[in-house]
Scaffold this active site. Structure first.
Site: not given
Ligand code: GRF
Length: 195
Positions: A71, A115, A149
């Site tokens: 990491r 998200h 966050g």
């Molecule tokens: C998406 O649902 C995004 O919102 C989340 O992870 C997923 C990634 O999908 N953070 P992709 O790799 O862009 O197809």
């Protein structure tokens, strides 16, 4: 247009990915269709077998794999690479790592994330499942600036999606993904207008 002028006028994006890369593809398509002015200069994955890397390579975009066996090394290498690249925006498109505070301090209001929920609801993993289990009638997706966050930074744009009676995690996720793609491109357009 000279190369120098192009470089001065065109915002630079670095996209961080870990997997499928459909949101990356939405940005690549928007770039190809001139729906955004920004250009993706580099795609970085922490997973060597991420399909997102193939999408970038097919589009002629530079790729880099910084693996995450350790990491500390991952974040040290990643931060140095981003500093060297000096992008206008860093897009987390399915990047499955939480960036340490040093990244946020180095690139304030420059790191954005997509998200699959209407934040502040359903932060973290499995947001679609969380929405189904909560029994809400609608959910959505959010593009936001990343702060220290988890899924908490200032919101740039959201889109809603109704939850249907027979929805499963898969059916809801598939519809949401379409919204995510549009939301990410529109959020970039908004940022471009403000910059
Ligand atoms: C998406 O649902 C995004 O919102 C989340 O992870 C997923 C990634 O999908 N953070 P992709 O790799 O862009 O197809």
């Amino acid at each position: 247009m000279t190369f120098e002028l192009f470089m001065m006028q065109t915002p630079k994006i670095v996209v961080l990915v870990s997997g499928r890369g459909s949101n990356l593809q939405a940005l690549i398509d928007a770039q190809t269709k001139n729906q955004i002015q920004s250009h993706i200069s580099l795609v970085i994955s922490n997973k060597p077998n991420a399909f997102a890397l193939e999408r970038a390579q097919k589009a002629g975009i530079r790729t880099l794999v910084i693996t995450d066996q350790n990491r500390k090394t991952l974040f040290k290498n990643l931060l140095q690479t981003l500093k060297n690249e000096n992008p206008d925006w860093i897009v987390l498109a399915g990047f499955m790592k939480i960036l340490p505070p040093e990244f946020i301090q180095t690139f304030p209001q420059k790191i954005i994330n997509i998200h699959p929920s209407l934040l502040p609801d359903f932060k973290g993993l499995n947001a679609q499942k969380q929405a189904l289990e909560a029994g809400v009638s609608q959910t959505g997706c959010t593009v936001h600036f990343v702060d220290e966050g988890c899924d908490t930074g200032p919101i740039i744009l959201q889109k809603t999606e109704a939850i249907l009676p027979n929805d499963t995690v898969e059916s809801l996720s598939a519809r949401l993904l379409q919204k995510e793609h549009a939301c990410l491109v529109e959020a970039l357009q908004l940022l471009e207008k403000k910059s």
